[in-house]
Design a protein around this motif. Structure first.
Motif, short mmCIF file in Angstrom:
data_model
loop_
_atom_site.label_atom_id
_atom_site.label_comp_id
_atom_site.label_asym_id
_atom_site.label_seq_id
_atom_site.Cartn_x
_atom_site.Cartn_y
_atom_site.Cartn_z
N PHE A 1 0.82 -1.21 0.00
CA PHE A 1 0.00 0.00 0.00
C PHE A 1 0.86 1.27 0.00
N THR A 2 0.39 2.26 -0.72
CA THR A 2 0.97 3.60 -0.68
C THR A 2 0.17 4.46 0.30
N GLY A 3 0.70 5.64 0.63
CA GLY A 3 -0.07 6.63 1.37
C GLY A 3 -0.36 6.31 2.82
N GLU A 4 0.28 5.29 3.41
CA GLU A 4 0.00 5.00 4.81
C GLU A 4 0.43 6.16 5.70
N GLU A 5 1.58 6.74 5.38
CA GLU A 5 2.10 7.83 6.20
C GLU A 5 1.26 9.10 6.06
N LYS A 6 0.38 9.16 5.07
CA LYS A 6 -0.49 10.32 4.87
C LYS A 6 -1.88 10.09 5.45
N GLY A 7 -2.06 8.97 6.14
CA GLY A 7 -3.38 8.70 6.74
C GLY A 7 -4.02 7.43 6.23
N LEU A 8 -3.24 6.37 6.03
CA LEU A 8 -3.74 5.06 5.58
C LEU A 8 -4.50 5.18 4.26
N LEU A 9 -4.03 6.02 3.36
CA LEU A 9 -4.80 6.32 2.14
C LEU A 9 -4.90 5.13 1.21
N GLY A 10 -3.80 4.38 1.03
CA GLY A 10 -3.84 3.24 0.11
C GLY A 10 -4.81 2.18 0.54
N SER A 11 -4.79 1.83 1.83
CA SER A 11 -5.72 0.81 2.31
C SER A 11 -7.15 1.34 2.35
N LYS A 12 -7.32 2.65 2.59
CA LYS A 12 -8.67 3.24 2.49
C LYS A 12 -9.22 3.05 1.09
N TYR A 13 -8.36 3.34 0.10
CA TYR A 13 -8.83 3.23 -1.28
C TYR A 13 -9.13 1.77 -1.62
N TYR A 14 -8.27 0.85 -1.20
CA TYR A 14 -8.54 -0.56 -1.47
C TYR A 14 -9.85 -1.00 -0.81
N ALA A 15 -10.11 -0.52 0.40
CA ALA A 15 -11.36 -0.88 1.08
C ALA A 15 -12.58 -0.38 0.31
N LEU A 16 -12.44 0.76 -0.36
CA LEU A 16 -13.53 1.27 -1.20
C LEU A 16 -13.65 0.50 -2.51
N HIS A 17 -12.53 -0.01 -2.99
CA HIS A 17 -12.49 -0.70 -4.29
C HIS A 17 -11.76 -2.04 -4.15
N PRO A 18 -12.31 -2.95 -3.35
CA PRO A 18 -11.60 -4.21 -3.08
C PRO A 18 -11.60 -5.13 -4.31
N LYS A 19 -10.59 -5.95 -4.40
CA LYS A 19 -10.51 -6.94 -5.49
C LYS A 19 -11.27 -8.21 -5.13
N PHE A 20 -11.50 -8.42 -3.84
CA PHE A 20 -12.34 -9.51 -3.36
C PHE A 20 -13.25 -8.95 -2.28
N SER A 21 -14.49 -9.38 -2.26
CA SER A 21 -15.45 -8.84 -1.30
C SER A 21 -15.06 -9.27 0.12
N PRO A 22 -15.54 -8.54 1.13
CA PRO A 22 -15.20 -8.88 2.52
C PRO A 22 -15.58 -10.31 2.90
N ASP A 23 -16.69 -10.82 2.38
CA ASP A 23 -17.08 -12.18 2.75
C ASP A 23 -16.18 -13.23 2.11
N LYS A 24 -15.44 -12.87 1.07
CA LYS A 24 -14.49 -13.78 0.44
C LYS A 24 -13.06 -13.57 0.96
N THR A 25 -12.88 -12.54 1.77
CA THR A 25 -11.57 -12.26 2.36
C THR A 25 -11.57 -12.86 3.76
N ILE A 26 -10.89 -13.97 3.90
CA ILE A 26 -10.97 -14.75 5.14
C ILE A 26 -10.23 -14.06 6.29
N ALA A 27 -9.08 -13.48 5.98
CA ALA A 27 -8.29 -12.81 7.02
C ALA A 27 -7.31 -11.86 6.35
N ALA A 28 -6.84 -10.87 7.12
CA ALA A 28 -5.82 -9.93 6.65
C ALA A 28 -4.70 -9.86 7.67
N VAL A 29 -3.47 -9.98 7.17
CA VAL A 29 -2.27 -9.92 8.01
C VAL A 29 -1.45 -8.72 7.54
#
Length: 547
Positions: A387-415
């Motif tokens: 992810f990019t933009g973490e130091e600017k406020g978790l921006l990369g993961s925010k964007y991925y959460a808005l536009h995920p490649k797999f839905s939350p119910d198909k994402t078993i866990a995140a490390v």
């Protein structure tokens, strides 16, 4: 007619293709610690990635800058070389998005405007002393103009009728009256926590009434002035603050409320036409318990921020290791690390960010290659996110959460890995580098935590330290790295972290200070953890979101 040579080549190609697509052997027969991929995680492989990512040539990998682009290209090239499938946009490894960056170009100012005069109350190049703001906390640019309303209430208590205060389109000067004999601690950690809590309280009273902006009078804690707080946030203000270009919290009125902080002295100048002071109003609130609300008749407040805004592009880098089971490979385990850092200092020194977070990024790259080269693939698919933009406020993961490649119910866990290459002060004093802090594994699934502990016992047997695992921990680490946006979606998530050290966010966070053996041991734990999660016969049992 096909030539004999070409015919042989086609046959060979078909054989090779068949060999690649044959179902993998049942992967659970080989203990994790005996697997080829596990054995390939070593200081040499991890160090090769880290040496490049933390080199001066990458200029501190600040989001949207050249060094970040070089790092993204290196990560994508590594994903391609080792054989991960591209998971970004347009069949590439990149998931690009836009951010808004804000720069202060001229001194901010505050003026009172009436029908007869325009009186400047404040104008200063060093605006951290009596007046400051986070550029990303403003809705609009350069100048705000509006009727002023003074609003005071008790500390930590919203007025009963706060939603009936008729503040639409107003600029609100907001303050609170601390309770008598307030002797609460004024340590740095508590100050920070109290600062944000009080900010949200003032924003709520103004934002829920559709105010245009709020000026929070902020000299609240003993021995702590606005200048002290402003200087503590100087890095955030001056290092190209950013936010996502697309609106995140469309239902959060606080997100669109321009927020400023003023000293008591400046607030007294603003309300001088009322022939009173902030202290006098606080005393009145403490004695009566009543809300203070007053307006300056025929007078408007103008705030010039001195800001300019640019839209820039940045990108996450995403790769996919397809699982071997035709059904389970539609589910994924996510391994993430942010690869950005904070760039170059005002003295033109590079923040190399070897530990933060070259270490986590190097681990993601090395673990991905280890899994690809393992003879057996996991049953579920594994998504590798840098992810990019973490130091600017978790921006990369925010964007991925808005536009995920797999839905939350198909994402078993995140490390999530963020700083896993050093030893913090506590363990340095203990002479023990064989540890890792574990944050969040039991907040959404007790089973996730149980699996981590079991894998640890079967592999590297690190000390798993849960000191920061409490969601109410004052350091708030649970909310400060990229796993958080997965947890907000209800996905069981864990954050692995080596703790802070004296080189955190300093130009001294360099490659030479990395503890190679600790980085390797922690990477092996993560490899085993991913392997176990990806081969579970069932999905993790989830609990309700704790947010």
């Amino acid at each position: 007619m096909i030539s004999p040579f070409r015919s042989c080549a086609l046959v060979l190609l078909l054989v090779l293709s068949s060999a690649v697509t044959l179902p993998a052997k049942t992967p659970n027969h080989v203990p994790i610690s005996k697997q080829k991929g596990y054995a390939q995680l070593n200081p040499k492989r991890l160090g090769a990635h880290l040496r490049f990512l933390s080199h001066d040539l990458l200029e501190g990998r600040e989001t949207t800058e050249r060094g970040q682009k070089l790092a993204a290209t290196y990560i994508a090239s590594t994903f391609q070389r080792i054989g991960l499938e591209p998971l970004g946009d347009s069949l590439l490894y990149f998931q690009p998005f836009s951010v808004q960056t804000h720069l202060i170009k001229h001194p901010p100012s505050i003026s009172l405007i009436s029908s007869t005069e325009n009186f400047t109350l404040y104008e200063n190049t060093d605006f951290l002393t009596d007046f400051f703001f986070f550029p990303t906390h403003l809705n609009g640019l350069d100048t705000l103009l509006g009727d002023l309303v003074v609003l005071g209430h008790k500390t930590n208590i919203l007025p009963d009728n706060f939603n009936e205060l008729e503040l639409r389109g107003k600029i609100v000067l907001s303050f609170s009256a601390p309770p008598p004999n307030d002797n609460t601690s004024d340590t740095a950690t508590f100050n920070l926590k109290k600062f944000w809590r009080e900010t949200r309280l003032h924003q709520s009273a103004a934002g829920l009434n559709d105010a245009k902006a709020v000026l929070i009078v902020r000299d609240a804690l003993p021995h702590t002035t606005l200048s002290d707080l402003g200087l503590s946030f100087k890095e955030k203000i001056y290092t190209k603050p950013m936010k996502l270009s697309e609106r995140m919290d469309i239902n959060d009125r606080n997100a669109s409320l321009s927020t400023f902080y003023v000293s008591t002295e400046l607030a007294n100048q603003i309300i001088k036409p009322l022939n009173t002071t902030i202290h006098a109003l606080q005393t009145h609130i403490t004695k009566t318990g009543k809300v203070v609300k007053a307006s300056l008749p025929s007078t408007k407040l103008r705030i010039s921020t001195g800001l300019t805004q640019e839209t820039r592009r940045t990108e996450n880098v995403l790769g996919l290791l397809k699982g071997s089971d035709p059904k389970l490979n539609q589910e994924v385990i996510v391994l993430s690390a942010h690869y950005d850092h904070i760039g170059i200092s005002q003295e033109n020194e590079v923040y190399n960010g070897a530990d933060d977070n070259g270490s986590g990024t190097s681990a993601v790259l090395s673990i991905a290659e280890a899994m690809v080269q393992n003879p057996n693939r996991p049953k579920r698919s594994v998504v590798f996110c840098c992810f990019t933009g973490e130091e600017k406020g978790l921006l990369g993961s925010k964007y991925y959460a808005l536009h995920p490649k797999f839905s939350p119910d198909k994402t078993i866990a995140a490390v999530n890995l963020d700083m896993i290459g050093r030893v913090d002060t506590k363990y340095l004093h203990r002479g023990n580098s064989h540890y890792i802090y574990v944050i969040g594994p039991d907040s959404l699934s007790h089973e996730l935590d149980q699996i981590l502990k079991k894998v640890n016992q079967e592999t590297v047997n690190l000390t798993l330290d849960y000191s920061f695992n409490d969601l109410a921990d004052p350091n708030r680490y649970y909310y400060r790295s990229d796993h958080y946006h997965f947890a907000k979606k209800g996905i069981p998530s864990v954050f692995l972290f080596n703790g802070l050290h004296k080189d955190y966010h300093q130009t001294s966070d360099t490659f030479e200070k990395i503890d190679a053996q600790s980085l390797t041991a922690r990477s092996k734990l993560v490899y085993g953890f991913l392997w176990k999660l990806a081969n579970l016969s069932h999905s993790l049992r989830r609990m309700a979101k704790p947010h």
